[in-house]
Design a protein around this motif. Structure first.
Motif, PDB file in Angstrom:
ATOM      1  N   GLU A 138     -43.043  62.424 111.459  1.00 52.34           N
ATOM      2  CA  GLU A 138     -43.032  64.097 111.683  1.00 52.34           C
ATOM      3  C   GLU A 138     -43.952  64.374 112.885  1.00 52.34           C
ATOM      4  OE1 GLU A 138     -43.473  62.454 107.484  1.00 52.34           O
ATOM      5  OE2 GLU A 138     -44.496  62.109 109.250  1.00 52.34           O
TER       6      GLU A 138
ATOM      7  N   LYS B 242     -49.986  67.182 102.287  1.00 48.82           N
ATOM      8  CA  LYS B 242     -49.864  66.450 103.710  1.00 48.82           C
ATOM      9  C   LYS B 242     -50.086  67.128 104.714  1.00 48.82           C
ATOM     10  CE  LYS B 242     -47.245  62.285 105.343  1.00 48.82           C
ATOM     11  NZ  LYS B 242     -46.104  61.370 105.137  1.00 48.82           N
TER      12      LYS B 242
ATOM     13  N   TYR C 251     -48.055  69.226 111.452  1.00 50.65           N
ATOM     14  CA  TYR C 251     -47.070  68.976 110.332  1.00 50.65           C
ATOM     15  C   TYR C 251     -47.913  69.254 109.111  1.00 50.65           C
ATOM     16  CZ  TYR C 251     -43.796  67.165 106.694  1.00 50.65           C
ATOM     17  OH  TYR C 251     -43.066  67.185 105.938  1.00 50.65           O
TER      18      TYR C 251
ATOM     19  N   LYS D 203     -47.314  69.936 104.555  1.00 51.34           N
ATOM     20  CA  LYS D 203     -46.462  70.025 103.586  1.00 51.34           C
ATOM     21  C   LYS D 203     -47.052  69.985 102.249  1.00 51.34           C
ATOM     22  CE  LYS D 203     -42.145  68.762 101.584  1.00 51.34           C
ATOM     23  NZ  LYS D 203     -40.655  67.692 101.638  1.00 51.34           N
TER      24      LYS D 203
ATOM     25  N   THR E  72     -46.579  70.198  97.920  1.00 51.38           N
ATOM     26  CA  THR E  72     -45.395  70.752  97.140  1.00 51.38           C
ATOM     27  C   THR E  72     -46.094  70.583  95.402  1.00 51.38           C
ATOM     28  OG1 THR E  72     -45.119  68.174  96.647  1.00 51.38           O
ATOM     29  CG2 THR E  72     -43.670  68.819  98.171  1.00 51.38           C
TER      30      THR E  72
ATOM     31  N   SER F  63     -42.101  73.747  97.303  1.00 55.09           N
ATOM     32  CA  SER F  63     -42.621  73.199  98.360  1.00 55.09           C
ATOM     33  C   SER F  63     -42.773  74.438  99.581  1.00 55.09           C
ATOM     34  CB  SER F  63     -41.839  72.034  98.812  1.00 55.09           C
ATOM     35  OG  SER F  63     -40.476  72.507  99.340  1.00 55.09           O
TER      36      SER F  63
ATOM     37  N   THR G  79     -43.350  73.837 103.565  1.00 53.23           N
ATOM     38  CA  THR G  79     -43.331  73.037 104.896  1.00 53.23           C
ATOM     39  C   THR G  79     -43.584  73.724 106.089  1.00 53.23           C
ATOM     40  OG1 THR G  79     -41.853  71.587 103.880  1.00 53.23           O
ATOM     41  CG2 THR G  79     -42.020  71.367 106.507  1.00 53.23           C
TER      42      THR G  79
ATOM     43  N   LYS H  18     -44.080  73.263 110.398  1.00 56.74           N
ATOM     44  CA  LYS H  18     -44.083  72.232 111.568  1.00 56.74           C
ATOM     45  C   LYS H  18     -44.404  73.467 112.831  1.00 56.74           C
ATOM     46  CE  LYS H  18     -41.537  69.231 112.131  1.00 56.74           C
ATOM     47  NZ  LYS H  18     -40.566  68.182 112.782  1.00 56.74           N
TER      48      LYS H  18
ATOM     49  N   SER I 109     -40.824  77.052 106.215  1.00 57.94           N
ATOM     50  CA  SER I 109     -39.972  76.922 104.915  1.00 57.94           C
ATOM     51  C   SER I 109     -40.377  76.963 103.614  1.00 57.94           C
ATOM     52  CB  SER I 109     -38.942  75.914 105.096  1.00 57.94           C
ATOM     53  OG  SER I 109     -39.251  74.513 104.818  1.00 57.94           O
TER      54      SER I 109
ATOM     55  N   ASN J  62     -34.138  73.736 111.847  1.00 64.93           N
ATOM     56  CA  ASN J  62     -35.555  73.195 112.263  1.00 64.93           C
ATOM     57  C   ASN J  62     -35.694  73.571 113.758  1.00 64.93           C
ATOM     58  OD1 ASN J  62     -37.847  71.532 112.508  1.00 64.93           O
ATOM     59  ND2 ASN J  62     -36.855  69.638 112.062  1.00 64.93           N
TER      60      ASN J  62
END
Length: 640
Positions: free
Chosen positions: A479, A527, A551, A553, A555, A569, A571, A573, A594, A634
């Motif tokens: 990632e 994470k 990064y 994320k 969930t 979730s 996310t 970046k 996102s 992305n």
């Protein structure tokens, strides 16, 4: 007076007897003042002090000589008349070698003869033949020869008028010793003569394992007043351990010696090569056999010899790498040759291209812990403080690869795992590696697991799928791998990495929780990873830069007994790139967010569900170019 001698040139000739005295009933002999000179094929017959003798009925002389290319044959009886031609009473005590440069000693006067043989010599044609033979004792000896410790004995000598000479040597049980070197044991076999030289050919035992006997020619000449000796080129090819061959190469002039012998050692100059599959270019070498027993023998490679690693042959090159030898070879140990090895300083053939790269001292061994095959040479079991190292030299590709594996290596309280790889080939070189380190006991904020990657050198780098890039990022979290480095820095540099690159990441959060409340159950995961890299590239101008990646994320999901389920979730970046290249300075930031959510309800006959996905991307370049959009793409991976 008209005369004739068969098989002489000329066959018919005239002699002038100037004073013939007639006294009553007597005719007194008259002498000639001009020598008789005739050719017996390639020999020359010279008769002096001759006279015409009426009582004998022909020409007589007590002094003559047959000159050959090998020896001069004096005689004391010459008779020529109408029904007889005779040469006898040979004074063979005066026989010499090489047209008079060295005498034959202890000449046996028995069984000497001169005949015209109708079938003799290598061509089996008619020739004059002079021979001396004996079946029991030597017919002559060659004494006081430079370099030999005792006389050479002959038991047969033959020379024929086409200048072919054969000398047969008596067989002896004890070999000759050359130049007082007990290791140089020489058994003479053949002597050949010329007009001003002679050669003694024989077998030389150099007393080294696997080498066998060497054919040696000792050439004797007398250019001034002193007899001189030199060796002619010897031919030798033998194999030591590991299919290593020492051999003497062909040369245009075999009169140039490649061997020297003194009272301490025998030295033969040649080359060393591996057969049938080469793991190194052949190299000059010296073979030594020593008279003392401290070192029986050895093969020594020349110091400062330049061995090319990345090209066929050792001629100078401006590509790849070379090894400047500091030492190398093998010795006789316990009756056999030891493992062949060589050590040198490895340097680039183009120092202006590979700037700032230190020389490396490397040692190569053949056999032992080395596997040698058609593809290359592999050395394993090399112990280092960080783990086991493997070195492979692929001679076909002219490539040297080294791999160091670190498995749970303790550095204080920290544990290190990873690999480091080195490569040298005609395209360039690199040192690259990846690994992870578990830091403990420093500070709670600092403690944790870090993933590292590094490379330095000068080597082509075409895409993110290249082996070099994979090695550097082998332990990185995918990632936060900075693939934009390839797009922004390497591709504008003609796909050439030349400099250094360092990257690191750390997991900030990596948690997963499951729960079950009987009526409802669910999960939550989180994470978060941070990554950074710094680099400098010197190909196609200087490029330096820094990159940071983040990064995250999260969930979550839940399901209930009523058939209802929820999941979602988030996310995020982000990346920051700041670099300077020949086109100027660039700084850019990219953030992607996102969100996805889904709800479903199981009914009696069917299931209904609804899913929503929302994305947003923000980009800023050089503080002026700002872009924001709602997207599911992305954009943080958009490196342009």
């Amino acid at each position: 007076m008209n005369c004739s001698i068969e098989n002489a040139t000329p066959k018919n000739f005239s002699v002038n007897a100037e004073d013939v005295v007639l006294d009553n009933n007597n005719v007194y002999a008259a002498s000639g003042t001009t020598p008789l000179v005739l050719q017996l094929e390639k020999w020359q017959l010279q008769v002096t002090n001759w006279k015409l003798d009426v009582k004998e009925g022909g020409i007589l002389s007590n002094k003559g000589l047959i000159k050959t290319s090998a020896i001069d044959i004096p005689f004391q009886k010459f008779v020529l008349r109408s029904n007889m031609f005779l040469i006898d009473s040979f004074n063979i005590k005066g026989l010499t070698l090489g047209g008079g440069i060295h005498p034959l000693s202890n000449v046996n006067t028995d069984n000497a003869s001169l005949v015209y043989d109708l079938k003799t010599g290598s061509d089996m044609q008619p020739h004059w033949r002079f021979s001396i033979s004996s079946s029991e004792k030597p017919i002559a000896s060659i004494n006081n020869l430079m370099g030999l410790n005792k006389p050479i004995k002959l038991n047969y000598l033959q020379t024929i008028s086409n200048n072919e000479t054969v000398m047969q040597l008596m067989q002896e049980t004890t070999p000759h010793i050359i130049n007082n070197n007990i290791k140089a044991q020489f058994s003479p076999e053949i002597i050949t003569n010329g007009p001003n030289f002679f050669d003694i050919y024989g077998s030389l035992n150099i007393n080294l394992p696997r080498a066998g006997a060497v054919g040696l020619t000792m050439n004797y000449t007398k250019p001034q007043s002193t007899l001189q000796m030199k060796f002619k080129k010897v031919n030798l090819d033998f194999q030591t351990k590991g299919f290593i061959h020492f051999y003497t190469p062909n040369q245009a002039d075999d009169n140039i010696p490649n061997i020297t012998i003194d009272n301490a050692k025998i030295n033969i100059k040649g080359k060393v090569v591996e057969k049938p599959n080469k793991s190194f270019n052949e190299v000059d070498a010296d073979l030594f056999s020593y008279a003392n027993n401290t070192t029986v023998g050895e093969i020594v490679l020349p110091k400062n010899y330049v061995m090319q690693l990345n090209s066929e042959g050792n001629t100078a090159s401006n590509k790849g790498y070379k090894l400047i030898l500091t030492e190398g070879g093998t010795k006789v140990i316990n009756g056999d040759w030891d493992i062949f090895s060589y050590t040198g300083i490895m340097q680039s053939n183009n120092t202006s291209k590979d700037k700032g790269i230190d020389n490396a001292k490397m040692t190569f061994k053949v056999l032992g812990d080395v596997e040698v095959g058609g593809k290359g040479m592999k050395m394993d079991g090399i112990e280092t403080p960080f783990g086991d190292m493997i070195m492979t030299f692929d001679f076909a590709q002219k490539r040297l690869i080294g791999t160091l594996a670190m498995n749970n290596v303790m550095l204080g309280t920290n544990t290190v795992n990873g690999t480091i790889e080195t490569l040298f080939d005609p395209a360039g070189f690199y040192v690259a590696g990846g690994g992870s380190i578990d830091v403990l006991g420093i500070h709670p904020i600092v403690d944790g697991k870090y993933n590292l990657g590094v490379m330095l050198g000068s080597y082509p780098l075409n895409s993110t799928s290249d082996h070099l890039w994979q090695v550097v990022n082998a332990y990185k979290k995918p990632e936060v791998v900075n693939n934009c480095y390839i797009t922004n820095i390497i591709k504008p540099s003609n796909n050439k990495f030349s400099g250094f690159y360092f990257t690191i990441d750390r997991e900030i959060i990596d948690k997963s929780i499951d729960f079950d409340f009987i009526l409802a159950s669910g999960y939550v995961t989180a994470k978060a990873i941070l990554g950074a890299d710094v680099y400098a590239n010197f190909s196609n101008g200087l490029s330096v830069g820094f990159g940071a990646l983040a990064y995250a994320k999260a969930t979550a999901g839940m399901s209930a007994l009523t058939g209802t389920s929820l999941s979602g979730s988030l996310t995020a970046k982000g990346r920051l790139d700041a670099y300077k290249n020949p086109n100027g300075f660039t700084i850019s930031a990219n953030v992607d967010l996102s969100f996805k959510a889904k709800i479903s309800q199981s009914l009696i006959a069917t299931t209904v569900s609804k899913e929503i996905s929302v994305g947003a991307s923000a980009q800023c370049k050089n503080g002026t170019q700002f872009n924001f959009e709602l997207t599911d793409g992305n954009k943080a991976e958009d490196c342009k």
